[in-house]
Each structure stands twice: as structure tokens, then as C-alpha cells.
Design an enzyme around this catalytic site. Sequence first.
Site, PDB file in Angstrom:
ATOM      1  N   CYS A  77     -55.714  -3.662 -12.429  1.00 23.30           N
ATOM      2  CA  CYS A  77     -56.287  -4.978 -12.663  1.00 23.30           C
ATOM      3  C   CYS A  77     -55.378  -6.004 -12.015  1.00 23.30           C
ATOM      4  O   CYS A  77     -54.217  -6.114 -12.388  1.00 23.30           O
ATOM      5  CB  CYS A  77     -56.317  -5.211 -14.164  1.00 23.30           C
ATOM      6  SG  CYS A  77     -57.723  -6.114 -14.710  1.00 23.30           S
ATOM      7  N   THR A 134     -39.143   1.052 -15.496  1.00 22.91           N
ATOM      8  CA  THR A 134     -39.263   0.830 -14.049  1.00 22.91           C
ATOM      9  C   THR A 134     -37.887   0.968 -13.404  1.00 22.91           C
ATOM     10  O   THR A 134     -37.714   1.659 -12.391  1.00 22.91           O
ATOM     11  CB  THR A 134     -39.823  -0.590 -13.788  1.00 22.91           C
ATOM     12  OG1 THR A 134     -41.160  -0.640 -14.287  1.00 22.91           O
ATOM     13  CG2 THR A 134     -39.804  -0.952 -12.316  1.00 22.91           C
ATOM     14  N   ASN A 194     -50.412   7.784 -17.663  1.00 21.45           N
ATOM     15  CA  ASN A 194     -50.734   6.588 -18.440  1.00 21.45           C
ATOM     16  C   ASN A 194     -52.220   6.225 -18.445  1.00 21.45           C
ATOM     17  O   ASN A 194     -52.698   5.596 -19.369  1.00 21.45           O
ATOM     18  CB  ASN A 194     -49.920   5.395 -17.913  1.00 21.45           C
ATOM     19  CG  ASN A 194     -49.863   5.343 -16.404  1.00 21.45           C
ATOM     20  OD1 ASN A 194     -49.451   6.310 -15.750  1.00 21.45           O
ATOM     21  ND2 ASN A 194     -50.260   4.232 -15.824  1.00 21.45           N
ATOM     22  N   THR A 254     -25.168  -6.983 -18.651  1.00 25.25           N
ATOM     23  CA  THR A 254     -24.877  -7.029 -20.086  1.00 25.25           C
ATOM     24  C   THR A 254     -25.975  -6.322 -20.876  1.00 25.25           C
ATOM     25  O   THR A 254     -27.169  -6.503 -20.586  1.00 25.25           O
ATOM     26  CB  THR A 254     -24.771  -8.505 -20.524  1.00 25.25           C
ATOM     27  OG1 THR A 254     -23.756  -9.118 -19.716  1.00 25.25           O
ATOM     28  CG2 THR A 254     -24.414  -8.637 -21.990  1.00 25.25           C
ATOM     29  N   GLN A 261     -44.809   7.745 -21.199  1.00 26.54           N
ATOM     30  CA  GLN A 261     -45.984   7.831 -22.075  1.00 26.54           C
ATOM     31  C   GLN A 261     -45.878   8.981 -23.076  1.00 26.54           C
ATOM     32  O   GLN A 261     -46.740   9.130 -23.943  1.00 26.54           O
ATOM     33  CB  GLN A 261     -47.273   7.968 -21.231  1.00 26.54           C
ATOM     34  CG  GLN A 261     -47.570   6.756 -20.358  1.00 26.54           C
ATOM     35  CD  GLN A 261     -48.015   5.520 -21.148  1.00 26.54           C
ATOM     36  OE1 GLN A 261     -48.288   5.585 -22.367  1.00 26.54           O
ATOM     37  NE2 GLN A 261     -48.112   4.378 -20.479  1.00 26.54           N
ATOM     38  N   HIS A 267     -41.713   0.670 -25.304  1.00 26.63           N
ATOM     39  CA  HIS A 267     -42.616  -0.335 -25.875  1.00 26.63           C
ATOM     40  C   HIS A 267     -44.064   0.136 -25.964  1.00 26.63           C
ATOM     41  O   HIS A 267     -44.934  -0.599 -26.395  1.00 26.63           O
ATOM     42  CB  HIS A 267     -42.506  -1.661 -25.100  1.00 26.63           C
ATOM     43  CG  HIS A 267     -42.966  -1.612 -23.675  1.00 26.63           C
ATOM     44  ND1 HIS A 267     -44.273  -1.899 -23.322  1.00 26.63           N
ATOM     45  CD2 HIS A 267     -42.312  -1.336 -22.524  1.00 26.63           C
ATOM     46  CE1 HIS A 267     -44.374  -1.816 -21.998  1.00 26.63           C
ATOM     47  NE2 HIS A 267     -43.206  -1.467 -21.494  1.00 26.63           N
TER      48      HIS A 267
END
Length: 389
Positions: A312, A69, A138, A224, A166, A188
Site C-alpha cells: 500500500c 529492519t 508476513n 544509545t 512474524q 511490536h
Amino acid sequence: MTYLDYNATAPVRPEVRQAMLDAMRAPGNASSIHHYGRSARKLLEDVRAKLAKLVDANPADIVFTASATEANHLALQGLPRGTRVLASAVEHLSVLKQPIDPQIIPVDGNGVVDLGALEALLAGSDQPTVVSVMIANNEIGTIQPLAEVVTLAKRYGALVHSDAVQAVGRLPLSFAELGLDLMSLGFHKCGGPVGVGALVMRPGLTLNPYLYGGGHERQLRAGTHNIPAIAGLGALMDRLLSEGEVERQQQGVLQQRLERGLQAFGAAVTIIAAKAPRLPNTCCVGIANVAAEQQLIKLDMAGVAVSSGSACSSGKVGASRVLQAMNIAPALLQSTIRLSWGWATTAADIDALLQAYQQLLPKVGDKVGDKAAASASAQTDTRQIPLAI
Ligand code: PLP
């Protein structure tokens, strides 16, 4: 429990988890001069080099962020003020929600960007412009014709940004060959850690920082470094660099098994964007007039975790803006679910989904689920995928 929601997030791979735990044993701010700082810096630069190898880019042109993002925001808000953004209608909201609304490039019924409309938008203004088109979507998995997008954009002197989140671990990725100016990454969805993303930049391109503070990442991204997450990313890179091709093939075998099984249910079931090139790990499927919410709950009760093809929020499923942009038939608009899989998925998981799916088709007959699973096994490579949760 069968987990088929990798496009939301994937189970963390054991070697990624281990690398993160190891990195958490020592303090390590990569900007510190002492021993710990220097070893954190070494780890950071080693992982940057591995990531550069995976996506065919220069290590010096990779900026670590805390998420995909954030990479999307840095890409689009880091360009000079007054740059116009042209974004496809099916982009992630982190691309579409910008301080100045992007102009929207429409898509066809398979979710593929309309190149004619893009050209008209490019020709319609001589304002500096960046075109933002994702590599793959996605919700529906559609792969965009990026080479054509880049050719068109260059013809009109526009920059091109692509959200490749993706695509990581699902498609071969060469930043250099794609000819992009900017590419956002997240890790992820394929077994890597949350808490780290990256922006890849064309050599020589300059951006303004989006976050100010310390001078991290060549002054481009203050904050950091998340060394444990970056250590986990290193383990993910090792895996994808050595086994990426094998994993992609395994995903494709599972897709064939799943989609042949779904097709055996007959006309009750529609695979969305079936005619477009798609990711090997994604299938968006609808049962006309059976609410996605109901499908999700029934599958969950049968031990299968999937996502709706729709946004959702507060536990309520609304119509998907991606499916709306594709002009999907009203009977399917709120009746699709997204199935997505990856490194730990086995053929048995796909069969469990097909069996559970039978319950969603009450009028089609009791044997249909068995038939679908049998048909899938008969027609596809039935090798078990060796990786299991
Ligand atoms: N882009 C795409 C295509 C995505 O699917 C996602 C995550 O759902 C993102 C960007 C944002 O990723 P993150 O939430 O990890 O920042």
C-alpha cells in the site's frame, strides 16, 4: 472497532506500556558509570537474558538494534564484502533491498521456498554465500522448511540467516535447534514496543558493524540503547515465557473459527496458501475480482481494520509481489486482504469480521454471513479468549 492487523503492528500490552512508563521516570544511559547508568545496564542485561531464554540462544550472542529492519541490514551487510546473498522471493523488503541485489530463490504456489532451485543456486558458485529465508511470511503466514534449508546450505558451506519477526509469540523458537547462523527479531507484532529489535548470532561468528559511533553492543551496533523500549521488551518476555504456549493455542482456535466461517461462504472466497503450514494468527483471503481497496474500505466502514495483501503506498493498493511470486491467479492478485490477530483478539472479533465480510459478497445471498458465523461457532471451540483490548 475490531483490529485484525497484528502483522503490521499489534496493540501494546498494558504491562509493556507500564514497564516503558516506569523506565521513563529516570534518566538512564546504560553506558554511564553512575547509579542511573548502572541500573539501566542491569535492566538491559536482564532483558537480554530473558530474550535469550525465549529464543534458546546465549545472551552474549544477542545484539540489540532499533528495529528488525536494522537487524536484517546488520546481518547481511555485516558479513565480509563479496558475500553473495540468496534470498527467497517472499522476504521482507528489508532483506531484499541490499546494496548488492540478492539472487532470488523462487517459491511455489503456497509461498514455500523451492529447495531444488536453492540447491541449484548453491551449486552454481563457490563464492561465500549466505542464504536468507524467513521463518514465516508476513502476508500469507506460510512457514518455511527451515531445517531443510539449513541442511542444504551447510552441505554447500553457506551461512543461513532467518528473519523471525512474524514468528515471535506465534511459534516456539529455538535458535540453537534451528541451526541458524543469524536470526533477526522484532517485537511490536505481538504487543511489544517499536524502537527495539535484535540480531541473534551463532557463537563465534564475527560481523562488521553497520553503524559506527560509540562502542555499544560489543562494538557491533553504535547508538544509545532505547531503555524504555527495552524495559517494555522485558515485560513482553515475561508474558511470552509464561503464557506463550497458551496464547499460541488461542490463536489457532481463532484461526479455525475464522477459516471455517470463510469456507462456509463457498467458492467465492479463496484462502491463500491454504495447503502450506501457516502461522496460527494469519489468514490471507481473496474474493475474485473484488478489489482489495474496496474490501478494505467496506470493512473499515463496518468497524473492522485489516490490511490488504498488497503493498500500500500513497493510499493506493498495488499487486502484491509476494502473491505475484506465488503465481496467484490474476483474478485474485489485487483482490486479497490479510487478516492477522493476537493477544487481545476475541472470538467476537472474528465473528464481527465474518458478519462484515458478508457485505463484500453481494451475489451470494443475504444469509450467507449469518450461516458462516453460525458454522464457525458450531464447529470450533467457542471459549472466549480472556484477553481483551
Ligand atoms: N521482517 C518482516 C517479516 C516484517 O513483517 C517486518 C515488518 O513489517 C520487518 C521485517 C521489519 O520490521 P520493522 O518495520 O519493525 O523494522
